[in-house]
Design a protein around this motif. Structure first.
Motif, short mmCIF file in Angstrom:
data_model
loop_
_atom_site.label_atom_id
_atom_site.label_comp_id
_atom_site.label_asym_id
_atom_site.label_seq_id
_atom_site.Cartn_x
_atom_site.Cartn_y
_atom_site.Cartn_z
N THR A 1 25.08 60.34 102.66
CA THR A 1 25.06 59.30 101.63
C THR A 1 23.70 59.25 100.94
O THR A 1 22.68 59.38 101.61
CB THR A 1 25.37 57.92 102.27
OG1 THR A 1 24.43 57.65 103.29
CG2 THR A 1 26.78 57.91 102.85
N PRO A 2 23.68 59.02 99.61
CA PRO A 2 24.85 59.02 98.71
C PRO A 2 25.39 60.43 98.52
O PRO A 2 24.65 61.37 98.26
CB PRO A 2 24.28 58.45 97.41
CG PRO A 2 22.81 58.74 97.47
CD PRO A 2 22.42 58.73 98.91
N THR A 3 26.70 60.56 98.65
CA THR A 3 27.34 61.87 98.68
C THR A 3 27.68 62.37 97.28
O THR A 3 27.40 61.70 96.27
CB THR A 3 28.66 61.77 99.47
OG1 THR A 3 29.58 60.96 98.71
CG2 THR A 3 28.45 61.17 100.84
N GLY A 4 28.34 63.53 97.26
CA GLY A 4 28.99 63.98 96.03
C GLY A 4 30.22 63.12 95.80
O GLY A 4 30.40 62.08 96.44
N LYS A 5 31.10 63.56 94.95
CA LYS A 5 32.26 62.76 94.56
C LYS A 5 33.10 62.36 95.78
O LYS A 5 33.46 63.19 96.61
CB LYS A 5 33.13 63.53 93.57
CG LYS A 5 34.35 62.75 93.09
CD LYS A 5 35.12 63.52 92.05
CE LYS A 5 36.39 62.78 91.64
NZ LYS A 5 36.14 61.42 91.12
N TYR A 6 33.40 61.08 95.87
CA TYR A 6 34.24 60.54 96.94
C TYR A 6 35.70 60.83 96.62
O TYR A 6 36.21 60.52 95.54
CB TYR A 6 34.02 59.03 97.07
CG TYR A 6 35.00 58.31 97.97
CD1 TYR A 6 34.91 58.45 99.35
CD2 TYR A 6 36.00 57.50 97.44
CE1 TYR A 6 35.82 57.79 100.19
CE2 TYR A 6 36.90 56.84 98.26
CZ TYR A 6 36.80 57.00 99.63
OH TYR A 6 37.69 56.35 100.45
#
Length: 425
Positions: free
Chosen positions: A327-332
């Motif tokens: 986190t913060p990740t790529g697209k959820y």
């Protein structure tokens, strides 16, 4: 216990179940209460501190104890549910007498108290502390390096004096099997001096777990008595959201100093959480949910769920995201509940079973919105996703409950046993 029965060493009583005459469990022994007497007369044992089902600590007078044997304590069945409050003339046997440095009267040698023994007086219902189990050598030395011996209470002196720097190794060992919440409850009822000594004796991970269960005032007090370097280590061992909550209680200067001492990655997570309003999804979330890439398998997901350090709420589901997977990740992309994982073949890709229909929470979602979300969808955790579609973290039901309950909920008992006569200690 009948007259003439064998003496009992108090360390063996810690955590022992307390039963009424019908065999119903009342609670568990958390400490014993004694009153020191003038001269070298053995202290009189006044009663037992019992933690009942609601986690309240109550006082059970020794006059209502009918048996102390076979790993259990039997009472007369009449229990007073009023909260135990220690009086100035009273001493907690486990909390205050163990690990104390005392003096052998015979030769003036300093010894460490490892345990004390209690015995019921013949033909009476009174109990006394009659023996002291001590170790020769310096305080904190390994037990095998010093001779141990059992002596009469009158053979030692020094119990009536407050000792600075009293060790806590044996007290900590006595409570080794307690869950963090239960140990926190015990520590909350110790004196500030003794609480600091116990905190110093716990390792970082154990202290972190306990701090997460303590009221805010106790957290701040304990953290303030640690050296800055150790305080930073303990904060790193805490869940990021709990560390952020604790740091938010500190003055800005202290907060920034400790954040600077933390590892950069850990500090970055905490700083991010501190940037959100407290009673929002962003302020409530943890930044360490289980994140998997789309090409991960069900077997990979179950291996992550099985990790021992995960709370049940965090282990309930995994979140599927494109890289990066921290986190913060790529697209959820969505989430998969562990029950669904159990129904699928191990080689199945998580991307093929992901639930993408449930709209995630924005970081500014209010506490009522978060609560409604969990209740409406029967969930114990919920994803928090920003405007760009990156997963920021997950809100778990335990953190929501912390903010829904009264501020003093850790010190207030709910739904305790009813119908028990209420007396007064």
């Amino acid at each position: 216990m009948a007259a003439g029965a064998p003496r009992v060493f108090v360390s063996h009583l810690s955590g022992v179940a307390v039963f009424d005459p019908n065999g119903d469990q009342v609670g568990r022994v958390r400490d014993l209460v004694a009153m020191l007497r003038v001269g070298r007369r053995p202290p009189r044992l006044l009663g037992i501190v019992v933690e009942v089902v609601s986690r309240r600590l109550i006082f059970l007078p020794m006059t209502r104890v009918t048996g102390v044997e076979s790993g259990q304590v039997i009472t007369t069945g009449v229990v007073n549910l009023r909260r135990f409050e220690q009086r100035p003339t009273e001493r907690l046997v486990l909390g205050e007498l163990l690990d104390r440095r005392v003096t052998l009267v015979e030769d003036g040698e300093q010894v460490t108290v490892l345990d004390v023994a209690i015995q019921q007086l013949p033909a009476r219902r009174d109990w006394e502390i009659d023996k002291v189990f001590v170790r020769r050598g310096k305080s904190g030395a390994l037990r095998r390096k010093g001779e141990t011996l059992t002596v009469e209470w009158s053979a030692v002196s020094g119990f009536s004096l407050e000792e600075h720097g009293q060790g806590a190794e044996n007290l900590v060992a006595t409570f080794e099997q307690l869950r963090p919440a239960d140990l926190a409850n015990v520590m909350h009822h110790l004196s500030p001096k003794r609480r600091a000594e116990v905190a110093a004796a716990l390792d970082d991970d154990r202290l972190a777990d306990v701090l997460e269960e303590l009221p805010d005032d106790d957290q701040v007090e304990i953290l303030g008595k640690l050296k800055d370097e150790r305080a930073a280590d303990v904060l790193e061992a805490m869940d990021p959201d709990d560390a952020a909550d604790l740091l938010s209680e500190l003055p800005e200067e202290d907060k920034e100093r400790l954040l600077t001492l933390m590892q950069p990655d850990d500090a970055a997570d905490v700083r991010r959480l501190l940037s959100y309003e407290e009673r929002t999804a962003g302020g409530l979330m943890t930044t360490e949910p289980i994140v998997l890439r789309p090409d991960a398998t069900v077997a990979d997901a179950l291996a992550r769920v099985r990790q021992q350090d995960l709370s049940p709420a965090l282990a309930a589901q995994v979140y599927v995201c494109r890289p990066p997977d921290e986190t913060p990740t790529g697209k959820y992309l969505g989430m998969v509940h562990f029950q669904r994982l159990l129904r699928e073949p191990p080689f199945t890709l998580v991307s093929s079973v992901v639930d993408s229909d449930l709209k995630p929470l924005p970081p500014n979602a209010s506490l009522p919105s978060v609560t409604s979300f969990l209740a409406a969808y029967n969930m114990v955790a919920a994803p928090v996703v920003d405007e760009s579609g990156s997963l920021l973290g997950a809100v778990t039901v335990d953190d929501v409950l912390d903010h829904l309950l009264p501020d003093d909920w850790r010190e207030t008992e709910f739904h305790g046993p009813e119908g028990v006569p209420d007396g007064q200690h």
